[in-house]
Design an enzyme around this catalytic site. Structure first.
Site, PDB file in Angstrom:
ATOM      1  N   SER A   1    -100.278  52.741 -46.623  1.00 16.25           N
ATOM      2  CA  SER A   1    -101.055  53.638 -45.769  1.00 16.25           C
ATOM      3  C   SER A   1    -101.584  52.847 -44.587  1.00 16.25           C
ATOM      4  CB  SER A   1    -102.224  54.245 -46.549  1.00 16.25           C
ATOM      5  OG  SER A   1    -103.124  54.913 -45.678  1.00 16.25           O
TER       6      SER A   1
ATOM      7  N   TYR B   1    -109.029  53.010 -52.441  1.00 16.72           N
ATOM      8  CA  TYR B   1    -107.733  53.466 -51.933  1.00 16.72           C
ATOM      9  C   TYR B   1    -107.175  52.467 -50.925  1.00 16.72           C
ATOM     10  CZ  TYR B   1    -104.228  56.399 -49.669  1.00 16.72           C
ATOM     11  OH  TYR B   1    -103.054  56.881 -49.160  1.00 16.72           O
TER      12      TYR B   1
END
Length: 274
Positions: free
Chosen positions: A185, A198
């Protein structure tokens, strides 16, 4: 002292210019991908008959399954919800005419890998998309205020990547070719407060995949990190697509054109600009 400051500023300016130049080159490569490094139409088929996609029930995983099937590969779709897998598999088969095999697996649990390995035996696998992942919390929050699901997130976002890579390397390294895409990401490229777990898990994927590529590049295996920013998926609560936020289908179609563009890409032209 003034001479030192002048040299320091000159060096800093040179480094900034170099970084901008590198960014511009990456941007131009993406903008003119079909000229710079066009992939043969049979590129993906040349790697093997089957692609394996984790987290394939929706979002990016579903889009990768469709796009790889369109590019001539049979697809093994792995995800948690059987009904969703069956529905999407049927859609892929009907739309592309390719074979689809489904494996139900909950990647928050470490007991799923033996069944995955058994289910993949005998398949000519050339492509792996390590896509499965989860958010610690859909909304920004401080580390101590988040839900107590750290183990689930680590299993799903980190352990799954290492375990599936370990399983698939048996097949990929034996044929001395292959493509492994590891979905990270943009939030994993820098420390991201309020999405701490995350962000950290995605940073692991990036470091792991780059190191793996260094180890196995000489064998002809492509191992690439794909680090998107905004993509409209269930995880992002279907953000409205626009200039930066892409639909899953748009992003995947474009990112697959860049698989030979280096160890890490952002996946689309718009995200390369960020």
């Amino acid at each position: 002292m003034e001479a030192f400051q002048h040299q320091l500023l000159t060096l800093t300016g040179a480094l900034i210019c170099f970084c901008i130049l590198v960014k511009c080159i990456r941007f131009m490569k993406c903008m003119f991908a079909h000229i710079w490094s066009a992939l043969p139409q049979t590129f993906f088929q040349s790697l093997g008959e089957w692609a394996v996609v984790t987290g394939a029930g929706d979002g990016l995983g579903k889009a990768y399954s469709f796009e790889l099937a369109k590019r001539g590969l049979n697809v093994v779709m792995i995800s948690r919800t059987l009904e969703k897998l069956q529905r999407v598999a049927s859609e892929v088969e009907q739309a592309t005419g390719r074979k689809v095999k489904i494996i139900q697996a909950d990647f928050t649990k470490n007991s799923v890998y033996e069944n995955i390995e058994k289910s993949l035996q005998g398949l000519d696998i050339g492509v792996l998309v390590n896509n499965v992942g989860m958010l610690h919390n859909p909304f920004p929050c401080r580390f101590l205020n988040g839900p107590d699901i750290d183990e689930n997130l680590i299993n799903c976002n980190i352990i799954s990547v290492t375990k599936v890579c370990n399983t698939l390397f048996i097949y990929v390294t034996s044929i001395i070719k292959g493509l492994i895409l590891n979905l990270s990401s943009g939030l994993g490229t820098f420390p991201c407060p309020l999405y701490t777990m995350y962000s950290a898990s995605k940073a692991f994927i990036s470091t792991f995949a780059k190191a793996l590529q260094a180890e196995y590049k000489a064998k002809g295996i492509i191992i690439q990190v794909v680090a998107p920013y905004g993509v409209s998926t269930p995880m992002t609560m279907y953000q409205k697509p626009g200039l930066i936020t892409k639909t899953a289908e748009e992003f995947v179609s474009e990112s697959l054109d860049y698989v030979t563009f280096g160890d890490e890409i952002f996946g689309c032209l718009a995200h390369e600009m960020l």
